[in-house]
Motif scaffolding. Structure first.
Motif, PDB file in Angstrom:
ATOM      1  N   PHE A  28       0.705  -1.329  -0.300  1.00 30.98           N
ATOM      2  CA  PHE A  28       0.275  -0.150   0.096  1.00 30.98           C
ATOM      3  C   PHE A  28       0.913   1.752   0.085  1.00 30.98           C
ATOM      4  O   PHE A  28       2.006   1.240   0.123  1.00 30.98           O
ATOM      5  N   VAL A  29       0.111   1.967  -0.371  1.00 26.06           N
ATOM      6  CA  VAL A  29       0.516   4.141  -0.084  1.00 26.06           C
ATOM      7  C   VAL A  29       0.716   4.174   0.979  1.00 26.06           C
ATOM      8  O   VAL A  29      -0.385   4.773   1.516  1.00 26.06           O
ATOM      9  N   LYS A  30       2.135   4.985   1.333  1.00 21.79           N
ATOM     10  CA  LYS A  30       2.184   5.518   2.817  1.00 21.79           C
ATOM     11  C   LYS A  30       2.770   6.620   2.478  1.00 21.79           C
ATOM     12  O   LYS A  30       3.897   6.785   1.961  1.00 21.79           O
ATOM     13  N   TYR A  31       2.429   7.842   3.646  1.00 19.61           N
ATOM     14  CA  TYR A  31       3.209   9.568   3.200  1.00 19.61           C
ATOM     15  C   TYR A  31       4.506   9.392   3.847  1.00 19.61           C
ATOM     16  O   TYR A  31       4.051   8.406   4.653  1.00 19.61           O
ATOM     17  N   GLY A  32       5.254  10.070   2.856  1.00 19.30           N
ATOM     18  CA  GLY A  32       6.610  10.052   3.756  1.00 19.30           C
ATOM     19  C   GLY A  32       7.594   9.317   3.195  1.00 19.30           C
ATOM     20  O   GLY A  32       6.900   8.072   2.594  1.00 19.30           O
ATOM     21  N   GLY A  33       8.486   9.525   2.800  1.00 19.70           N
ATOM     22  CA  GLY A  33       9.812   8.781   2.372  1.00 19.70           C
ATOM     23  C   GLY A  33       9.771   9.078   0.955  1.00 19.70           C
ATOM     24  O   GLY A  33       9.188  10.416   0.640  1.00 19.70           O
ATOM     25  N   SER A  34      10.963   8.799  -0.201  1.00 18.83           N
ATOM     26  CA  SER A  34       9.907   8.867  -1.422  1.00 18.83           C
ATOM     27  C   SER A  34      10.639   7.361  -2.276  1.00 18.83           C
ATOM     28  O   SER A  34      10.282   6.453  -1.227  1.00 18.83           O
ATOM     29  N   SER A  35      10.337   7.583  -3.554  1.00 19.11           N
ATOM     30  CA  SER A  35      10.048   5.732  -3.915  1.00 19.11           C
ATOM     31  C   SER A  35      10.449   6.590  -5.980  1.00 19.11           C
ATOM     32  O   SER A  35       9.968   7.867  -5.786  1.00 19.11           O
ATOM     33  N   PRO A  36      11.508   6.215  -6.304  1.00 16.35           N
ATOM     34  CA  PRO A  36      10.903   6.190  -8.101  1.00 16.35           C
ATOM     35  C   PRO A  36      10.174   6.463  -8.738  1.00 16.35           C
ATOM     36  O   PRO A  36      10.795   7.160  -9.835  1.00 16.35           O
ATOM     37  N   VAL A  37       8.763   6.196  -8.022  1.00 22.99           N
ATOM     38  CA  VAL A  37       8.139   6.559  -8.506  1.00 22.99           C
ATOM     39  C   VAL A  37       7.152   7.242  -8.676  1.00 22.99           C
ATOM     40  O   VAL A  37       6.244   8.326  -9.155  1.00 22.99           O
ATOM     41  N   GLN A  38       7.078   8.408  -6.978  1.00 23.55           N
ATOM     42  CA  GLN A  38       6.155   8.928  -6.501  1.00 23.55           C
ATOM     43  C   GLN A  38       7.158   9.839  -5.291  1.00 23.55           C
ATOM     44  O   GLN A  38       7.301   9.394  -4.373  1.00 23.55           O
ATOM     45  N   GLU A  39       7.671  10.736  -5.971  1.00 23.00           N
ATOM     46  CA  GLU A  39       8.261  11.630  -4.436  1.00 23.00           C
ATOM     47  C   GLU A  39       7.509  11.754  -3.035  1.00 23.00           C
ATOM     48  O   GLU A  39       6.129  12.470  -3.344  1.00 23.00           O
ATOM     49  N   GLY A  40       7.688  11.856  -1.693  1.00 24.35           N
ATOM     50  CA  GLY A  40       6.956  12.042  -0.860  1.00 24.35           C
ATOM     51  C   GLY A  40       6.015  11.346  -0.468  1.00 24.35           C
ATOM     52  O   GLY A  40       4.865  10.874   0.772  1.00 24.35           O
ATOM     53  N   PHE A  41       5.608   9.929  -1.479  1.00 24.95           N
ATOM     54  CA  PHE A  41       5.035   8.865  -1.021  1.00 24.95           C
ATOM     55  C   PHE A  41       6.452   7.184  -0.849  1.00 24.95           C
ATOM     56  O   PHE A  41       7.781   7.528  -1.596  1.00 24.95           O
ATOM     57  N   SER A  42       6.006   6.383   0.020  1.00 20.16           N
ATOM     58  CA  SER A  42       6.537   5.645  -0.365  1.00 20.16           C
ATOM     59  C   SER A  42       5.599   3.929   0.029  1.00 20.16           C
ATOM     60  O   SER A  42       4.699   4.286   0.342  1.00 20.16           O
ATOM     61  N   LEU A  43       6.494   3.045   0.127  1.00 21.86           N
ATOM     62  CA  LEU A  43       5.942   1.627  -0.295  1.00 21.86           C
ATOM     63  C   LEU A  43       5.536   1.119   1.553  1.00 21.86           C
ATOM     64  O   LEU A  43       6.644   0.526   1.766  1.00 21.86           O
ATOM     65  N   GLY A  44       4.656   0.619   1.088  1.00 23.70           N
ATOM     66  CA  GLY A  44       4.213   0.159   2.755  1.00 23.70           C
ATOM     67  C   GLY A  44       3.934  -1.511   2.936  1.00 23.70           C
ATOM     68  O   GLY A  44       3.312  -1.710   1.522  1.00 23.70           O
ATOM     69  N   MET A  45       3.883  -2.122   3.170  1.00 21.80           N
ATOM     70  CA  MET A  45       3.089  -3.923   3.499  1.00 21.80           C
ATOM     71  C   MET A  45       2.360  -4.505   4.321  1.00 21.80           C
ATOM     72  O   MET A  45       2.821  -3.777   6.001  1.00 21.80           O
ATOM     73  N   SER A  46       1.679  -4.880   4.768  1.00 22.12           N
ATOM     74  CA  SER A  46       0.735  -5.285   6.199  1.00 22.12           C
ATOM     75  C   SER A  46       0.132  -6.133   5.592  1.00 22.12           C
ATOM     76  O   SER A  46      -0.559  -7.060   4.419  1.00 22.12           O
ATOM     77  N   LYS A  47       0.167  -7.595   6.621  1.00 24.94           N
ATOM     78  CA  LYS A  47      -1.109  -8.682   6.545  1.00 24.94           C
ATOM     79  C   LYS A  47      -2.294  -8.517   7.223  1.00 24.94           C
ATOM     80  O   LYS A  47      -2.849  -8.117   7.727  1.00 24.94           O
ATOM     81  N   GLU A  48      -3.313  -8.047   5.622  1.00 20.72           N
ATOM     82  CA  GLU A  48      -3.830  -7.435   6.089  1.00 20.72           C
ATOM     83  C   GLU A  48      -5.368  -8.494   5.522  1.00 20.72           C
ATOM     84  O   GLU A  48      -5.002  -9.015   4.002  1.00 20.72           O
TER      85      GLU A  48
END
Length: 96
Positions: A28-48
């Motif tokens: 999922f998308v989380k606010y904060g951090g950075s990635s090569p595809v979206q500045e200011g967002f990063s990738l999170g993961m969870s068991k759900e």
């Protein structure tokens, strides 16, 4: 878009997140951090449990998925998940 996950990454998820066959991992998308595809967002993961799957990949008894509401983050890139042995953690790559 597609999800690709190496066997090594799947093994890491199973061991670190205490997964059993039939479990689900959401990227999922989380606010904060950075990635090569979206500045200011990063990738999170969870068991759900999923509610509105847009993309999924079943690997070694685990369902990895992305919800419809998070697709914008990937900007038409496929998600490749591998394992970094030196860091002992998954690594995420985005490829068109």
């Amino acid at each position: 878009m597609e999800i690709y996950i190496s066997d090594e990454a799947t093994k890491w998820f199973k061991e670190e997140m205490f997964l059993e066959n039939g479990d689900h991992i959401r990227f999922f998308v989380k606010y904060g951090g950075s990635s090569p595809v979206q500045e200011g967002f990063s990738l999170g993961m969870s068991k759900e449990e999923p509610s509105d799957i847009a993309v999924k990949k079943e690997q070694n008894g685990i369902l990895f998925y992305i919800e419809e509401k998070d697709l914008w983050y990937f900007d038409n890139h496929n998600l490749h998940v591998d394992y970094d042995q030196e860091l002992d953690e998954p690594i995420y790559m985005y490829k068109k």
